[in-house]
Design an enzyme around this catalytic site. Structure first.
Site, PDB file in Angstrom:
ATOM      1  N   CYS A   2       0.834  -1.204   0.000  1.00  0.00           N
ATOM      2  CA  CYS A   2       0.000   0.000   0.000  1.00  0.00           C
ATOM      3  C   CYS A   2       0.872   1.258   0.000  1.00  0.00           C
ATOM      4  O   CYS A   2       2.013   1.229   0.423  1.00  0.00           O
ATOM      5  CB  CYS A   2      -0.869   0.033   1.239  1.00  0.00           C
ATOM      6  SG  CYS A   2      -1.637  -1.531   1.625  1.00  0.00           S
ATOM      7  N   ARG A  27       3.331   0.634  -7.252  1.00  0.00           N
ATOM      8  CA  ARG A  27       3.331  -0.400  -6.214  1.00  0.00           C
ATOM      9  C   ARG A  27       2.102  -1.308  -6.318  1.00  0.00           C
ATOM     10  O   ARG A  27       2.061  -2.352  -5.692  1.00  0.00           O
ATOM     11  CB  ARG A  27       3.336   0.266  -4.830  1.00  0.00           C
ATOM     12  CG  ARG A  27       4.596   1.060  -4.556  1.00  0.00           C
ATOM     13  CD  ARG A  27       4.387   1.981  -3.382  1.00  0.00           C
ATOM     14  NE  ARG A  27       4.186   1.246  -2.152  1.00  0.00           N
ATOM     15  CZ  ARG A  27       5.092   1.113  -1.206  1.00  0.00           C
ATOM     16  NH1 ARG A  27       6.265   1.661  -1.358  1.00  0.00           N
ATOM     17  NH2 ARG A  27       4.837   0.449  -0.116  1.00  0.00           N
ATOM     18  N   TRP A  76      -3.616  -2.059  -1.047  1.00  0.00           N
ATOM     19  CA  TRP A  76      -3.454  -3.381  -1.677  1.00  0.00           C
ATOM     20  C   TRP A  76      -4.046  -4.334  -0.648  1.00  0.00           C
ATOM     21  O   TRP A  76      -3.488  -4.546   0.427  1.00  0.00           O
ATOM     22  CB  TRP A  76      -1.971  -3.612  -1.928  1.00  0.00           C
ATOM     23  CG  TRP A  76      -1.534  -5.009  -2.220  1.00  0.00           C
ATOM     24  CD1 TRP A  76      -1.161  -5.954  -1.320  1.00  0.00           C
ATOM     25  CD2 TRP A  76      -1.374  -5.621  -3.501  1.00  0.00           C
ATOM     26  NE1 TRP A  76      -0.785  -7.107  -1.959  1.00  0.00           N
ATOM     27  CE2 TRP A  76      -0.907  -6.938  -3.290  1.00  0.00           C
ATOM     28  CE3 TRP A  76      -1.598  -5.183  -4.812  1.00  0.00           C
ATOM     29  CZ2 TRP A  76      -0.642  -7.813  -4.342  1.00  0.00           C
ATOM     30  CZ3 TRP A  76      -1.327  -6.066  -5.843  1.00  0.00           C
ATOM     31  CH2 TRP A  76      -0.862  -7.360  -5.612  1.00  0.00           C
ATOM     32  N   ASN A 100      -0.285   0.853   6.838  1.00  0.00           N
ATOM     33  CA  ASN A 100       0.344  -0.203   6.035  1.00  0.00           C
ATOM     34  C   ASN A 100       0.849  -1.237   7.013  1.00  0.00           C
ATOM     35  O   ASN A 100       1.409  -0.873   8.051  1.00  0.00           O
ATOM     36  CB  ASN A 100       1.562   0.332   5.264  1.00  0.00           C
ATOM     37  CG  ASN A 100       1.169   1.049   4.012  1.00  0.00           C
ATOM     38  OD1 ASN A 100      -0.010   1.193   3.717  1.00  0.00           O
ATOM     39  ND2 ASN A 100       2.168   1.526   3.278  1.00  0.00           N
ATOM     40  N   GLY A 101       0.690  -2.518   6.690  1.00  0.00           N
ATOM     41  CA  GLY A 101       1.182  -3.567   7.580  1.00  0.00           C
ATOM     42  C   GLY A 101       0.049  -4.496   7.977  1.00  0.00           C
ATOM     43  O   GLY A 101      -1.016  -4.501   7.356  1.00  0.00           O
ATOM     44  N   GLU A 482      13.431 -23.840 -12.363  1.00  0.00           N
ATOM     45  CA  GLU A 482      13.118 -22.420 -12.189  1.00  0.00           C
ATOM     46  C   GLU A 482      14.309 -21.549 -12.642  1.00  0.00           C
ATOM     47  O   GLU A 482      14.117 -20.523 -13.284  1.00  0.00           O
ATOM     48  CB  GLU A 482      12.732 -22.165 -10.720  1.00  0.00           C
ATOM     49  CG  GLU A 482      12.512 -20.715 -10.323  1.00  0.00           C
ATOM     50  CD  GLU A 482      11.405 -19.999 -11.078  1.00  0.00           C
ATOM     51  OE1 GLU A 482      10.661 -20.631 -11.847  1.00  0.00           O
ATOM     52  OE2 GLU A 482      11.308 -18.771 -10.930  1.00  0.00           O
ATOM     53  N   LYS A 486      14.020 -18.757 -15.584  1.00  0.00           N
ATOM     54  CA  LYS A 486      14.344 -17.346 -15.351  1.00  0.00           C
ATOM     55  C   LYS A 486      15.341 -16.856 -16.378  1.00  0.00           C
ATOM     56  O   LYS A 486      15.214 -15.785 -16.943  1.00  0.00           O
ATOM     57  CB  LYS A 486      14.896 -17.231 -13.930  1.00  0.00           C
ATOM     58  CG  LYS A 486      14.529 -16.031 -13.158  1.00  0.00           C
ATOM     59  CD  LYS A 486      13.193 -16.007 -12.476  1.00  0.00           C
ATOM     60  CE  LYS A 486      12.015 -16.422 -13.286  1.00  0.00           C
ATOM     61  NZ  LYS A 486      10.797 -16.583 -12.527  1.00  0.00           N
ATOM     62  N   GLU A 489      13.723 -16.587 -19.962  1.00  0.00           N
ATOM     63  CA  GLU A 489      12.699 -15.566 -20.206  1.00  0.00           C
ATOM     64  C   GLU A 489      13.253 -14.149 -20.238  1.00  0.00           C
ATOM     65  O   GLU A 489      12.736 -13.313 -20.956  1.00  0.00           O
ATOM     66  CB  GLU A 489      11.501 -15.702 -19.256  1.00  0.00           C
ATOM     67  CG  GLU A 489      11.745 -15.388 -17.832  1.00  0.00           C
ATOM     68  CD  GLU A 489      10.513 -15.618 -16.967  1.00  0.00           C
ATOM     69  OE1 GLU A 489       9.399 -15.402 -17.440  1.00  0.00           O
ATOM     70  OE2 GLU A 489      10.691 -16.005 -15.803  1.00  0.00           O
ATOM     71  N   HIS A 505      20.537 -40.003 -19.773  1.00  0.00           N
ATOM     72  CA  HIS A 505      19.556 -40.635 -20.678  1.00  0.00           C
ATOM     73  C   HIS A 505      19.237 -39.747 -21.879  1.00  0.00           C
ATOM     74  O   HIS A 505      18.184 -39.892 -22.484  1.00  0.00           O
ATOM     75  CB  HIS A 505      18.281 -40.981 -19.895  1.00  0.00           C
ATOM     76  CG  HIS A 505      18.546 -41.935 -18.774  1.00  0.00           C
ATOM     77  ND1 HIS A 505      18.804 -43.273 -18.977  1.00  0.00           N
ATOM     78  CD2 HIS A 505      18.659 -41.733 -17.439  1.00  0.00           C
ATOM     79  CE1 HIS A 505      19.046 -43.865 -17.812  1.00  0.00           C
ATOM     80  NE2 HIS A 505      18.959 -42.938 -16.862  1.00  0.00           N
ATOM     81  N   LYS A 606       2.716  -9.985 -17.699  1.00  0.00           N
ATOM     82  CA  LYS A 606       2.734 -10.285 -16.265  1.00  0.00           C
ATOM     83  C   LYS A 606       1.573 -11.188 -15.878  1.00  0.00           C
ATOM     84  O   LYS A 606       1.704 -12.044 -15.028  1.00  0.00           O
ATOM     85  CB  LYS A 606       2.701  -8.973 -15.463  1.00  0.00           C
ATOM     86  CG  LYS A 606       2.866  -9.150 -13.964  1.00  0.00           C
ATOM     87  CD  LYS A 606       4.271  -9.589 -13.612  1.00  0.00           C
ATOM     88  CE  LYS A 606       4.388 -10.062 -12.179  1.00  0.00           C
ATOM     89  NZ  LYS A 606       5.528 -10.961 -11.967  1.00  0.00           N
TER      90      LYS A 606
END
Ligand code: F6R
Length: 611
Positions: A2, A27, A76, A100-101, A482, A486, A489, A505, A606
């Site tokens: 937020c 944000r 948020w 915030n929090g 992963e 990364k 991409e 193999h 995204k």
């Protein structure tokens, strides 16, 4: 997460606050609101959606002069849906307050305040702080004293800004584990969650520390900690506004890699108790009763979230003793999947909007139990699932997922421990061991970030390669996948992830002197020795080897690698989280050296809301 902006001065607080919130839009948020002191009273306006909606709501309001004081917020959602009633500021009597929090003890505080006659209008944790502060002011405490007493009762993380309509010359501020800064001007002062919000007006900034309380008027900033006045250093910020949004980092991706220690803490906060070795997930209480009837788990996701599921399978099978399958959402949605009432289907998604994952969840709805692990409150996937566990990664802006993946792993660990406790599949001592390691994880991740310089040097040696192979066994296999994803991409270099034991193999045919092999090597036996044998096989074929490991120097005697990156060790179950960090950094530095658009790689979006 937020955004917060506050103002005390002689210019129009409303325009300054809206401008500040606009500079924090990057944000991410889903509702917004302001309270301003104007014409002898405090006025509050809130709206769901983007700031444009708040501006429309403000247009319909008759202004009575220029506001000299105010607070504004972009929310948020965490506790409660993104509705107008849940938007900040929250008002209670004389008080308007933004936060915030996360207030961990908001339920007992709310019950206590309701018993005193307070009426709550929202589903948020924040509203308790507004009522608590108002109650203390009504009891006759001075504003700062009331704020001090309010913070003493609140457990959790917070940056609070509050206005008391009886003292409309000041903004009250409190900080604990959530950032807040004060921008010092001439005859005016600003308060914000983040530096970009004040840069248009001043470059003189004070960063508050945990436990600080402040009283900010147009002409003065008073700060105290533990009841005593303190002086905090004033800094002059040289950043341009875009660099400021990135927290001084060159790209959002790098900032998000560095955010990981904090967001692990945010995802764990209030959810674990080492004392009774338990996991607190009140959102899953209905699952606790059904836990022993779960015969099978099916996990569905796409991309990086799918890798999180592959890792989650280890936790769920090991801790909770439930057979677990992982499927690509795009595959699962068009097969029957043999889901019955004893199957728990888990959909994992950062955005909560990925169409294939939503489709997979729809295919399972009405047949089995459904649960989502998601980062965005109220997203489509959360609305479709019967139960939701939120990750608290905050908005992820860079297209390549980093901190969201890490918090997905943390949330899956919490879920596995919760099920283990409910099913009685893990002893108290074994649960306590993992929980203790989880408490240490944020600090271990901060420590891991220190390898960035070494990874950057390694990247300089490898960035021109056209193909990479990433290998790992057991828990390190999903991390190898992963790492490869990364790299490809964001740098557009071909990379493949493979279980190290499968290499002979087929993929071994690819190996020669031009092929870098990244070996993810966990010290846990017996796979440590097995992976070392695979390393020897790779070495023997002349490959350029980069080892990423949590093993000790002694364990690694006899290992000859062109690059060797070591991360701290916390517990075998948590090592994948730390081993992944150097791979994120490798992808980042290789991409920068190749001059690609790191935060917006070609052809990618995204949130993938098409099939
Ligand atoms: C990779 C990446 C994607 C997403 C995938 C699923 O860095 O970001 O592979 O993980 O598109 O997205 P969510 O988690 O939003 O469902």
């Amino acid at each position: 997460m937020c955004g917060i902006v506050g103002y005390a001065g002689n210019r129009d607080a409303l325009a300054i606050i809206i401008g500040g919130l606009e500079s924090l839009e990057y944000r991410g948020y889903d509702s917004a609101g302001v309270s301003v002191y104007e014409g002898g009273k405090v006025d509050t306006t809130r709206a769901t959606g983007k700031l444009i909606e708040l501006k429309k709501a403000l247009e319909g309001r008759k202004r009575s002069g220029i506001a000299s004081l105010g607070i504004g917020h972009t929310r948020w959602a965490t506790h409660g849906r993104p509705t107008e009633t849940n938007a900040h500021p929250h008002t209670a009597g004389r008080v308007s307050l933004i936060h915030n929090g996360i207030i961990e003890n908001y339920l007992p505080l709310r019950a206590m305040l309701e018993a005193k006659g307070c009426t709550f209008l929202s589903e948020t944790d924040t509203e308790v702080a507004a009522h608590l502060l108002n109650t203390l002011l009504a009891e006759g405490f001075e504003p700062l004293e009331a704020m001090r007493k309010m913070c003493a009762q609140v457990k959790g993380s917070y940056a609070f800004l509050a206005i008391d309509s009886k003292h409309p010359d000041r903004v009250l501020v409190a900080k604990n584990s959530t950032p807040i800064i004060i921008g010092k001007g001439d005859g005016e002062n600003l308060i914000a969650s983040d530096i970009p919000a004040v840069l248009q007006h001043t470059r003189r900034v004070i960063v508050l520390e945990d436990g600080d309380l402040a009283q900010v008027t147009a002409d003065a900033v008073y700060i105290e900690n533990q009841g005593k006045e303190v002086r905090r250093k004033e800094e002059t910020i040289a950043w341009d506004p875009i660099t400021a949004q990135k927290g001084g980092f060159k790209h959002f991706m790098l900032k998000e890699i560095y955010d990981q220690s904090r967001v692990i803490g945010d995802t764990l906060r209030g959810r674990i108790s080492e004392h009774d070795a338990s996991v607190k997930l009140p959102e899953l209480e209905t699952l606790r009763d059904k836990a022993s009837s779960i015969k099978r788990i099916v996990m569905v996701a796409c991309g990086t979230a799918w890798h999180a599921c592959l890792e989650g399978k280890f936790f769920l099978e090991e801790f909770a003793g439930i057979p677990c399958e992982v499927d690509y959402a795009s595959e699962f949605r068009y097969r029957s999947g043999l889901i019955d009432k004893d199957t728990l289907v888990i959909a994992v998604s950062q955005s909560g909007e990925t169409l294939d994952t939503l489709g997979a969840l729809e295919a399972a709805s009405g047949k089995g139990m459904t649960l989502a692990i998601c980062n965005v409150v109220g997203a489509s996937i959360c609305r479709k699932a019967e139960m939701v566990v939120y990750t608290h990664a905050g908005p992820e802006i860079s297209v390549a997922s980093t901190k969201a993946f890490t918090t997905q792993l943390v949330a899956l660990q919490l879920l596995a421990l919760f099920l283990a406790e409910a099913r009685g599949t893990m002893s108290v001592a074994a649960r306590r061991h993992v929980l203790h390691a989880m408490v240490e994880l944020p600090a271990a991740l901060s420590q891991t970030l220190k390898v960035d310089g070494e990874v950057s040097s390694v990247a300089k040696r490898f960035f021109q390669a056209r193909d990479f192979l990433f290998l790992g066994r057991g828990r390190c296999y999903p991390i190898a996948l992963e790492g490869a994803l990364k790299l490809k991409e964001i740098s557009y270099i071909h990379a493949e992830g493979y279980p190290a034991g499968e290499m002979k193999h087929g993929p071994i045919a690819l190996i020669d002197e031009s092929m870098p092999v990244v070996m993810v090597l966990q010290r846990e036996k017996p796979l440590f020795e097995k992976t070392l044998s695979n390393l020897k096989e790779v070495e023997a074929r002349g490959a350029r080897v980069l080892v990423v490991t949590d093993a000790t120097e002694e364990d690694l005697r006899g290992v000859h690698a062109e690059g060797l990156i070591r991360v701290p060790f916390v517990a075998h179950e948590l090592s994948p989280i730390l081993l992944n960090v150097p791979l994120q950094m490798l992808a980042y530095h290789v991409a920068v050296l190749n001059g690609t658009d790191v935060d917006l790689p070609r052809n990618l979006a995204k949130s993938v809301t098409v099939e």
